[in-house]
Design a protein around this motif. Structure first.
Motif, PDB file in Angstrom:
ATOM      1  N   PHE A 104       0.783  -1.216   0.000  1.00  0.00           N
ATOM      2  CA  PHE A 104       0.000   0.000   0.000  1.00  0.00           C
ATOM      3  C   PHE A 104       0.824   1.280   0.000  1.00  0.00           C
ATOM      4  CE2 PHE A 104      -2.487  -3.083   2.672  1.00  0.00           C
ATOM      5  CZ  PHE A 104      -3.406  -3.403   1.695  1.00  0.00           C
ATOM      6  N   GLY A 105       0.144   2.345  -0.413  1.00  0.00           N
ATOM      7  CA  GLY A 105       0.671   3.700  -0.256  1.00  0.00           C
ATOM      8  C   GLY A 105      -0.234   4.513   0.634  1.00  0.00           C
ATOM      9  N   ILE A 106      -1.165   3.843   1.322  1.00  0.00           N
ATOM     10  CA  ILE A 106      -2.102   4.502   2.234  1.00  0.00           C
ATOM     11  C   ILE A 106      -2.168   3.700   3.530  1.00  0.00           C
ATOM     12  CG2 ILE A 106      -3.490   5.564   0.409  1.00  0.00           C
ATOM     13  CD1 ILE A 106      -5.490   3.260   0.740  1.00  0.00           C
ATOM     14  N   PRO A 107      -2.592   4.309   4.632  1.00  0.00           N
ATOM     15  CA  PRO A 107      -2.653   3.592   5.913  1.00  0.00           C
ATOM     16  C   PRO A 107      -3.876   2.681   6.009  1.00  0.00           C
ATOM     17  CG  PRO A 107      -3.348   5.868   6.196  1.00  0.00           C
ATOM     18  CD  PRO A 107      -2.872   5.750   4.778  1.00  0.00           C
ATOM     19  N   THR A 108      -3.779   1.666   6.843  1.00  0.00           N
ATOM     20  CA  THR A 108      -4.908   0.751   7.041  1.00  0.00           C
ATOM     21  C   THR A 108      -6.113   1.488   7.603  1.00  0.00           C
ATOM     22  OG1 THR A 108      -3.901   0.132   9.162  1.00  0.00           O
ATOM     23  CG2 THR A 108      -3.571  -1.360   7.319  1.00  0.00           C
ATOM     24  N   ALA A 109      -5.890   2.540   8.374  1.00  0.00           N
ATOM     25  CA  ALA A 109      -7.007   3.291   8.950  1.00  0.00           C
ATOM     26  C   ALA A 109      -7.901   3.855   7.847  1.00  0.00           C
ATOM     27  CB  ALA A 109      -6.485   4.420   9.832  1.00  0.00           C
ATOM     28  N   LEU A 110      -7.306   4.302   6.738  1.00  0.00           N
ATOM     29  CA  LEU A 110      -8.090   4.831   5.621  1.00  0.00           C
ATOM     30  C   LEU A 110      -8.836   3.705   4.918  1.00  0.00           C
ATOM     31  CD1 LEU A 110      -9.026   7.017   3.717  1.00  0.00           C
ATOM     32  CD2 LEU A 110      -6.836   6.866   2.516  1.00  0.00           C
ATOM     33  N   ILE A 111      -8.165   2.571   4.737  1.00  0.00           N
ATOM     34  CA  ILE A 111      -8.824   1.435   4.099  1.00  0.00           C
ATOM     35  C   ILE A 111     -10.027   0.978   4.935  1.00  0.00           C
ATOM     36  CG2 ILE A 111      -8.528  -0.938   3.289  1.00  0.00           C
ATOM     37  CD1 ILE A 111      -5.550  -0.301   2.903  1.00  0.00           C
ATOM     38  N   LYS A 112      -9.857   0.972   6.244  1.00  0.00           N
ATOM     39  CA  LYS A 112     -10.948   0.580   7.148  1.00  0.00           C
ATOM     40  C   LYS A 112     -12.130   1.522   6.980  1.00  0.00           C
ATOM     41  CE  LYS A 112     -11.960  -0.436  11.994  1.00  0.00           C
ATOM     42  NZ  LYS A 112     -11.393  -0.549  13.363  1.00  0.00           N
ATOM     43  N   GLU A 113     -11.853   2.813   6.897  1.00  0.00           N
ATOM     44  CA  GLU A 113     -12.923   3.801   6.739  1.00  0.00           C
ATOM     45  C   GLU A 113     -13.624   3.619   5.395  1.00  0.00           C
ATOM     46  OE1 GLU A 113     -15.416   6.707   8.046  1.00  0.00           O
ATOM     47  OE2 GLU A 113     -13.788   5.770   9.174  1.00  0.00           O
ATOM     48  N   LEU A 114     -12.850   3.386   4.341  1.00  0.00           N
ATOM     49  CA  LEU A 114     -13.429   3.196   3.012  1.00  0.00           C
ATOM     50  C   LEU A 114     -14.348   1.979   2.976  1.00  0.00           C
ATOM     51  CD1 LEU A 114     -10.246   3.844   0.833  1.00  0.00           C
ATOM     52  CD2 LEU A 114     -12.290   5.279   0.882  1.00  0.00           C
ATOM     53  N   ALA A 115     -13.894   0.891   3.577  1.00  0.00           N
ATOM     54  CA  ALA A 115     -14.635  -0.367   3.497  1.00  0.00           C
ATOM     55  C   ALA A 115     -15.932  -0.349   4.305  1.00  0.00           C
ATOM     56  CB  ALA A 115     -13.745  -1.526   3.952  1.00  0.00           C
ATOM     57  N   LYS A 116     -16.147   0.674   5.114  1.00  0.00           N
ATOM     58  CA  LYS A 116     -17.417   0.774   5.843  1.00  0.00           C
ATOM     59  C   LYS A 116     -18.588   0.943   4.881  1.00  0.00           C
ATOM     60  CE  LYS A 116     -15.575   2.791  10.137  1.00  0.00           C
ATOM     61  NZ  LYS A 116     -15.567   4.011  11.003  1.00  0.00           N
ATOM     62  N   ASP A 117     -18.365   1.714   3.823  1.00  0.00           N
ATOM     63  CA  ASP A 117     -19.463   2.044   2.915  1.00  0.00           C
ATOM     64  C   ASP A 117     -19.177   1.723   1.451  1.00  0.00           C
ATOM     65  OD1 ASP A 117     -21.037   3.422   5.015  1.00  0.00           O
ATOM     66  OD2 ASP A 117     -19.374   4.842   4.960  1.00  0.00           O
ATOM     67  N   ALA A 118     -17.918   1.591   1.076  1.00  0.00           N
ATOM     68  CA  ALA A 118     -17.553   1.414  -0.327  1.00  0.00           C
ATOM     69  C   ALA A 118     -16.968   0.029  -0.572  1.00  0.00           C
ATOM     70  CB  ALA A 118     -16.543   2.482  -0.746  1.00  0.00           C
ATOM     71  N   LYS A 119     -17.037  -0.399  -1.839  1.00  0.00           N
ATOM     72  CA  LYS A 119     -16.388  -1.647  -2.231  1.00  0.00           C
ATOM     73  C   LYS A 119     -14.904  -1.355  -2.464  1.00  0.00           C
ATOM     74  CE  LYS A 119     -20.513  -3.484  -4.540  1.00  0.00           C
ATOM     75  NZ  LYS A 119     -21.399  -2.292  -4.333  1.00  0.00           N
ATOM     76  N   VAL A 120     -14.048  -2.067  -1.780  1.00  0.00           N
ATOM     77  CA  VAL A 120     -12.606  -1.874  -1.896  1.00  0.00           C
ATOM     78  C   VAL A 120     -12.024  -3.044  -2.684  1.00  0.00           C
ATOM     79  CG1 VAL A 120     -10.421  -1.664  -0.657  1.00  0.00           C
ATOM     80  CG2 VAL A 120     -12.477  -0.592   0.278  1.00  0.00           C
ATOM     81  N   THR A 121     -11.527  -2.740  -3.872  1.00  0.00           N
ATOM     82  CA  THR A 121     -10.852  -3.760  -4.678  1.00  0.00           C
ATOM     83  C   THR A 121      -9.356  -3.568  -4.532  1.00  0.00           C
ATOM     84  OG1 THR A 121     -12.654  -3.886  -6.279  1.00  0.00           O
ATOM     85  CG2 THR A 121     -10.500  -4.694  -6.986  1.00  0.00           C
ATOM     86  N   THR A 122      -8.680  -4.587  -4.061  1.00  0.00           N
ATOM     87  CA  THR A 122      -7.242  -4.522  -3.821  1.00  0.00           C
ATOM     88  C   THR A 122      -6.515  -5.346  -4.876  1.00  0.00           C
ATOM     89  OG1 THR A 122      -7.666  -4.397  -1.434  1.00  0.00           O
ATOM     90  CG2 THR A 122      -5.407  -4.860  -2.129  1.00  0.00           C
ATOM     91  N   ILE A 123      -5.567  -4.722  -5.563  1.00  0.00           N
ATOM     92  CA  ILE A 123      -4.741  -5.441  -6.533  1.00  0.00           C
ATOM     93  C   ILE A 123      -3.618  -6.141  -5.784  1.00  0.00           C
ATOM     94  CG2 ILE A 123      -3.367  -5.264  -8.630  1.00  0.00           C
ATOM     95  CD1 ILE A 123      -4.693  -2.528  -9.116  1.00  0.00           C
ATOM     96  N   VAL A 124      -3.490  -7.431  -5.980  1.00  0.00           N
ATOM     97  CA  VAL A 124      -2.424  -8.222  -5.362  1.00  0.00           C
ATOM     98  C   VAL A 124      -1.723  -9.021  -6.452  1.00  0.00           C
ATOM     99  CG1 VAL A 124      -3.469  -8.375  -3.077  1.00  0.00           C
ATOM    100  CG2 VAL A 124      -4.082 -10.052  -4.820  1.00  0.00           C
TER     101      VAL A 124
END
Length: 213
Positions: A77-97
């Protein structure tokens, strides 16, 4: 139908200072600007790019401030997990791995940080960097209010990043269209009603084409 907008991707311009401590260099030495080695290989930009016919009917690029239901990020990542947690509350988070091992690692990371896995999905694909805002897909509506992706040759010699829009289109089951204009996704803004802007860099990076083209 799943869709992301450029507005959603803009949040991923946070600097590497926000990356996790265990990933000291998630971009393998790459910078936001081209490295000296990349500049020497700039002739490889757009090699093999496939141009297609444009979408049928009236084409509308989704405005940056429009509604969206998902975001696209990349691991490491280039962003903190805290932001990902906030996003995933309401939005679909697609992570490229890169592979299933990374998917398992991220899944465990999300679980341990209380991230809503019900809103998380994974796209397995190689990448060069985490700047999904720049190389990620541009969404359009066309025809009978269909949704598709208009793609461009990424203005960095980073072939894995450049392939992501096509892979996202396949992942989401929507059409992909190739537009032969070298671009960096961040150098584009639109209001969704026939007005858009880029800097003159887009002219400089496409010397074989006129401004009208």
């Amino acid at each position: 139908m799943k869709k992301f907008t450029l507005a959603a991707l803009l949040i991923f311009t946070l600097t590497a200072a926000n990356t996790f401590a265990q990933f000291t260099d998630p971009n393998n030495g790459l910078k936001h600007v081209m490295t000296a080695e990349e500049a020497a290989n700039s002739y490889k930009i757009a090699l093999g790019f496939v141009e297609t016919d444009p979408p049928a009917g009236i084409i509308r690029n989704v405005e940056e401030f429009g509604n969206n239901d998902g975001v696209l990020i990349r691991y490491p990542f280039g962003i903190p997990t805290a932001l990902i947690k906030e996003l995933a509350k309401d939005a679909k988070v697609t992570t490229i791995v890169a592979n299933t091992n990374e998917q398992n690692t991220v899944t465990n990371l999300y679980q341990s940080n209380g991230i809503n896995l019900a809103n998380c999905s994974f796209l397995i694909a190689p990448t060069n960097s985490y700047w999904t805002r720049d190389y990620g897909p541009w969404y359009v509506t066309f025809g009978n209010n269909e949704v598709g992706i208009v793609d461009f040759p990424y203005n960095r010699p980073r072939p894995n990043d450049d392939d992501i829009p096509k892979k996202v289109a396949s992942f989401q089951g929507i059409p992909w269209f190739g537009m032969n204009v070298i671009h960096t996704g961040g150098n584009y803004m639109t209001n969704g009603i026939n007005q858009a802007s880029s800097t003159t860099l887009v002219w400089e990076e496409n010397p074989s084409q006129t401004a009208q083209q």
